[in-house]
Design a protein around this motif. Sequence first.
Motif, PDB file in Angstrom:
ATOM      1  N   GLY A   1      -5.176   5.155  23.402  1.00  0.00           N
ATOM      2  CA  GLY A   1      -5.123   4.702  24.781  1.00  0.00           C
ATOM      3  C   GLY A   1      -5.744   5.672  25.759  1.00  0.00           C
ATOM      4  O   GLY A   1      -6.072   5.301  26.893  1.00  0.00           O
ATOM      5  N   ASP A   2      -5.930   6.917  25.329  1.00  0.00           N
ATOM      6  CA  ASP A   2      -6.551   7.919  26.201  1.00  0.00           C
ATOM      7  C   ASP A   2      -8.068   7.943  26.052  1.00  0.00           C
ATOM      8  O   ASP A   2      -8.738   8.791  26.632  1.00  0.00           O
ATOM      9  CB  ASP A   2      -5.974   9.304  25.904  1.00  0.00           C
ATOM     10  N   GLY A   3      -8.624   7.006  25.249  1.00  0.00           N
ATOM     11  CA  GLY A   3     -10.070   6.925  25.093  1.00  0.00           C
ATOM     12  C   GLY A   3     -10.662   7.879  24.084  1.00  0.00           C
ATOM     13  O   GLY A   3     -11.893   7.973  23.960  1.00  0.00           O
ATOM     14  N   ARG A   4      -9.809   8.579  23.307  1.00  0.00           N
ATOM     15  CA  ARG A   4     -10.294   9.538  22.306  1.00  0.00           C
ATOM     16  C   ARG A   4     -10.153   8.939  20.913  1.00  0.00           C
ATOM     17  O   ARG A   4      -9.164   8.279  20.599  1.00  0.00           O
ATOM     18  CB  ARG A   4      -9.519  10.852  22.384  1.00  0.00           C
ATOM     19  N   TRP A   5     -11.158   9.204  20.075  1.00  0.00           N
ATOM     20  CA  TRP A   5     -11.080   8.776  18.687  1.00  0.00           C
ATOM     21  C   TRP A   5     -10.195   9.738  17.897  1.00  0.00           C
ATOM     22  O   TRP A   5     -10.196  10.946  18.141  1.00  0.00           O
ATOM     23  CB  TRP A   5     -12.460   8.726  18.053  1.00  0.00           C
ATOM     24  N   ARG A   6      -9.459   9.170  16.953  1.00  0.00           N
ATOM     25  CA  ARG A   6      -8.575   9.964  16.117  1.00  0.00           C
ATOM     26  C   ARG A   6      -8.653   9.520  14.671  1.00  0.00           C
ATOM     27  O   ARG A   6      -8.807   8.330  14.383  1.00  0.00           O
ATOM     28  CB  ARG A   6      -7.117   9.848  16.602  1.00  0.00           C
ATOM     29  N   GLU A   7      -8.553  10.498  13.800  1.00  0.00           N
ATOM     30  CA  GLU A   7      -8.364  10.196  12.383  1.00  0.00           C
ATOM     31  C   GLU A   7      -6.880   9.924  12.181  1.00  0.00           C
ATOM     32  O   GLU A   7      -6.032  10.727  12.573  1.00  0.00           O
ATOM     33  CB  GLU A   7      -8.799  11.384  11.531  1.00  0.00           C
TER      34      GLU A   7
ATOM     35  N   LEU B   1     -14.271   3.060   2.679  1.00  0.00           N
ATOM     36  CA  LEU B   1     -12.846   2.999   2.327  1.00  0.00           C
ATOM     37  C   LEU B   1     -12.348   4.335   1.806  1.00  0.00           C
ATOM     38  O   LEU B   1     -11.226   4.756   2.101  1.00  0.00           O
ATOM     39  CB  LEU B   1     -12.620   1.896   1.297  1.00  0.00           C
ATOM     40  N   ALA B   2     -13.151   5.021   1.002  1.00  0.00           N
ATOM     41  CA  ALA B   2     -12.725   6.288   0.414  1.00  0.00           C
ATOM     42  C   ALA B   2     -12.570   7.378   1.458  1.00  0.00           C
ATOM     43  O   ALA B   2     -11.684   8.231   1.360  1.00  0.00           O
ATOM     44  CB  ALA B   2     -13.724   6.722  -0.659  1.00  0.00           C
ATOM     45  N   GLU B   3     -13.402   7.337   2.496  1.00  0.00           N
ATOM     46  CA  GLU B   3     -13.390   8.411   3.492  1.00  0.00           C
ATOM     47  C   GLU B   3     -12.716   8.019   4.790  1.00  0.00           C
ATOM     48  O   GLU B   3     -12.689   8.801   5.750  1.00  0.00           O
ATOM     49  CB  GLU B   3     -14.831   8.867   3.767  1.00  0.00           C
ATOM     50  N   GLY B   4     -12.134   6.811   4.849  1.00  0.00           N
ATOM     51  CA  GLY B   4     -11.429   6.396   6.051  1.00  0.00           C
ATOM     52  C   GLY B   4     -12.319   6.216   7.249  1.00  0.00           C
ATOM     53  O   GLY B   4     -11.978   6.640   8.364  1.00  0.00           O
ATOM     54  N   LEU B   5     -13.465   5.573   7.053  1.00  0.00           N
ATOM     55  CA  LEU B   5     -14.440   5.411   8.137  1.00  0.00           C
ATOM     56  C   LEU B   5     -14.257   4.099   8.887  1.00  0.00           C
ATOM     57  O   LEU B   5     -14.986   3.849   9.866  1.00  0.00           O
ATOM     58  CB  LEU B   5     -15.852   5.477   7.562  1.00  0.00           C
TER      59      LEU B   5
ATOM     60  N   CYS C   1     -10.752  13.613  16.571  1.00  0.00           N
ATOM     61  CA  CYS C   1     -11.933  13.919  15.772  1.00  0.00           C
ATOM     62  C   CYS C   1     -13.162  13.295  16.409  1.00  0.00           C
ATOM     63  O   CYS C   1     -13.065  12.255  17.084  1.00  0.00           O
ATOM     64  CB  CYS C   1     -11.769  13.398  14.340  1.00  0.00           C
ATOM     65  N   PRO C   2     -14.330  13.902  16.201  1.00  0.00           N
ATOM     66  CA  PRO C   2     -15.567  13.205  16.564  1.00  0.00           C
ATOM     67  C   PRO C   2     -15.824  12.118  15.530  1.00  0.00           C
ATOM     68  O   PRO C   2     -15.346  12.205  14.395  1.00  0.00           O
ATOM     69  CB  PRO C   2     -16.620  14.316  16.485  1.00  0.00           C
ATOM     70  N   LEU C   3     -16.541  11.091  15.903  1.00  0.00           N
ATOM     71  CA  LEU C   3     -16.860  10.068  14.914  1.00  0.00           C
ATOM     72  C   LEU C   3     -17.738  10.675  13.824  1.00  0.00           C
ATOM     73  O   LEU C   3     -18.735  11.354  14.124  1.00  0.00           O
ATOM     74  CB  LEU C   3     -17.567   8.886  15.573  1.00  0.00           C
ATOM     75  N   PRO C   4     -17.370  10.466  12.552  1.00  0.00           N
ATOM     76  CA  PRO C   4     -18.118  11.097  11.455  1.00  0.00           C
ATOM     77  C   PRO C   4     -19.530  10.519  11.317  1.00  0.00           C
ATOM     78  O   PRO C   4     -19.801   9.392  11.742  1.00  0.00           O
ATOM     79  CB  PRO C   4     -17.264  10.772  10.230  1.00  0.00           C
ATOM     80  N   TYR C   5     -20.402  11.339  10.739  1.00  0.00           N
ATOM     81  CA  TYR C   5     -21.787  10.946  10.456  1.00  0.00           C
ATOM     82  C   TYR C   5     -22.539  10.524  11.732  1.00  0.00           C
ATOM     83  O   TYR C   5     -23.499   9.759  11.668  1.00  0.00           O
ATOM     84  CB  TYR C   5     -21.834   9.800   9.433  1.00  0.00           C
TER      85      TYR C   5
ATOM     86  N   GLU D   1       0.827  -1.207   0.000  1.00  0.00           N
ATOM     87  CA  GLU D   1       0.000   0.000   0.000  1.00  0.00           C
ATOM     88  C   GLU D   1       0.864   1.261   0.000  1.00  0.00           C
ATOM     89  O   GLU D   1       1.926   1.302   0.616  1.00  0.00           O
ATOM     90  CB  GLU D   1      -0.907   0.012   1.219  1.00  0.00           C
ATOM     91  N   LEU D   2       0.367   2.291  -0.678  1.00  0.00           N
ATOM     92  CA  LEU D   2       1.039   3.585  -0.674  1.00  0.00           C
ATOM     93  C   LEU D   2       0.551   4.442   0.482  1.00  0.00           C
ATOM     94  O   LEU D   2       1.289   5.287   0.992  1.00  0.00           O
ATOM     95  CB  LEU D   2       0.801   4.310  -2.003  1.00  0.00           C
ATOM     96  N   ASN D   3      -0.690   4.257   0.890  1.00  0.00           N
ATOM     97  CA  ASN D   3      -1.235   5.018   2.004  1.00  0.00           C
ATOM     98  C   ASN D   3      -2.383   4.243   2.613  1.00  0.00           C
ATOM     99  O   ASN D   3      -2.931   3.311   2.010  1.00  0.00           O
ATOM    100  CB  ASN D   3      -1.681   6.424   1.572  1.00  0.00           C
ATOM    101  N   ARG D   4      -2.771   4.636   3.808  1.00  0.00           N
ATOM    102  CA  ARG D   4      -3.864   3.995   4.520  1.00  0.00           C
ATOM    103  C   ARG D   4      -4.453   5.025   5.470  1.00  0.00           C
ATOM    104  O   ARG D   4      -3.732   5.858   6.018  1.00  0.00           O
ATOM    105  CB  ARG D   4      -3.349   2.785   5.290  1.00  0.00           C
ATOM    106  N   ARG D   5      -5.762   4.978   5.652  1.00  0.00           N
ATOM    107  CA  ARG D   5      -6.397   5.911   6.582  1.00  0.00           C
ATOM    108  C   ARG D   5      -7.542   5.214   7.287  1.00  0.00           C
ATOM    109  O   ARG D   5      -8.098   4.221   6.796  1.00  0.00           O
ATOM    110  CB  ARG D   5      -6.888   7.159   5.857  1.00  0.00           C
ATOM    111  N   GLY D   6      -7.884   5.712   8.462  1.00  0.00           N
ATOM    112  CA  GLY D   6      -8.976   5.120   9.202  1.00  0.00           C
ATOM    113  C   GLY D   6      -9.132   5.774  10.556  1.00  0.00           C
ATOM    114  O   GLY D   6      -8.515   6.805  10.853  1.00  0.00           O
ATOM    115  N   LEU D   7      -9.946   5.167  11.400  1.00  0.00           N
ATOM    116  CA  LEU D   7     -10.239   5.678  12.731  1.00  0.00           C
ATOM    117  C   LEU D   7      -9.562   4.803  13.773  1.00  0.00           C
ATOM    118  O   LEU D   7      -9.475   3.583  13.639  1.00  0.00           O
ATOM    119  CB  LEU D   7     -11.747   5.690  12.958  1.00  0.00           C
ATOM    120  N   TRP D   8      -9.081   5.457  14.838  1.00  0.00           N
ATOM    121  CA  TRP D   8      -8.332   4.745  15.879  1.00  0.00           C
ATOM    122  C   TRP D   8      -8.750   5.268  17.232  1.00  0.00           C
ATOM    123  O   TRP D   8      -8.809   6.490  17.452  1.00  0.00           O
ATOM    124  CB  TRP D   8      -6.837   4.942  15.660  1.00  0.00           C
ATOM    125  N   LEU D   9      -9.049   4.339  18.137  1.00  0.00           N
ATOM    126  CA  LEU D   9      -9.364   4.710  19.508  1.00  0.00           C
ATOM    127  C   LEU D   9      -8.088   4.612  20.323  1.00  0.00           C
ATOM    128  O   LEU D   9      -7.590   3.513  20.593  1.00  0.00           O
ATOM    129  CB  LEU D   9     -10.437   3.781  20.078  1.00  0.00           C
TER     130      LEU D   9
END
Length: 327
Positions: free
Chosen positions: A227-233, A318-322, A257-261, A217-225
């Motif tokens: 260790g501090d309990g906060r969601w991040r892009e 996949l396109a928006e890293g959800l 980030c807040p969870l999208p949608y 892969e050249l790049n990858r994106r997504g959501l991660w919780l």
Amino acid sequence: MALITVDARHLEALAEVGYQVAGGGGGPGAMAALRRVVPLDAYEFVAYDPATGRHHSVVSDGHPRIDHDAAEEYAGLEAYRRAIATRAPVGMPEPGTERYFRRHLAPYGWRAGLTAPLFLHEGRFTGLLHLVSARAFARAFPRRTEALVAAVSPLLAHVTDLSRCVIDPVGLPPGFHAVAYDRLGTRRAVPGHETSAVLWDDPAMAAYARAFIDSRELNRRGLWLGGDGRWREVRLVRAGVGFQGSLQGAVAAERPCPLPYELTGREVDVLTRVAAGDSNPQIAAALVLSVRTVTTHLEHIFAKLGCDSRTRLTTKALAEGLCRLDV
């Protein structure tokens, strides 16, 4: 430092050293300029890597590189400790350096050596510059040499600065905090981006970055919780690391980030499984849910994302890293 007298030729050479370092000529360009006023026959830049605590040869000309164990051997000498303490060049051979000189320099015909510690203007140590000469003037460089080299050492320190070593992490937008990794998991700062403390301190993210480096892969994106309990892009992109980007590596970057949608954490988990191609029963088994509960989550996800099929849902996710990253 003793006062020295310089003429226009010396000033021109010293100015050219700065121009070469700042303008992209790097170590070779800077040393070509310094050779106009310093009687050296060969040189070597040895960088100190703060990520590993070790020294590495990065640029040399005129003799084979003194690397790995030899570089660490020099770092164990009293001469090295004195150079760091005084920030002044130290000559060779002299008491305490004779054995090192005989093993690594004398066999090549060198008669004199000089080592300058390299500190940036703000005081951070980045490495060493070794100079050697085969000329018959003596077993030491002329006294003026030490003063001239010391005068330009803050400029030359940029040549061995490995803390700012990431080359063009393409696709990384502003506002992200980042960390660079190589295959060994060594972490480094990323120029132009604040260092992410939450990524830096997470060993699982280091392993995840290594797996990404080994993927195609050249790049990858997504959501991660985190260790501090906060969601991040989170985004991962390929980048060269190490001296002049010579090592394959990756940059991991994040921003809270807040969870999208208005998705919930459980809905993100279900969406991630849908994007991976799992059926409702497979999702239920993986998340320890009933099939009815998975179906209800999917109804909410379809409504929130405005999709009417699993295919469109997967494409959008996949396109928006959800999807949730499997860190």
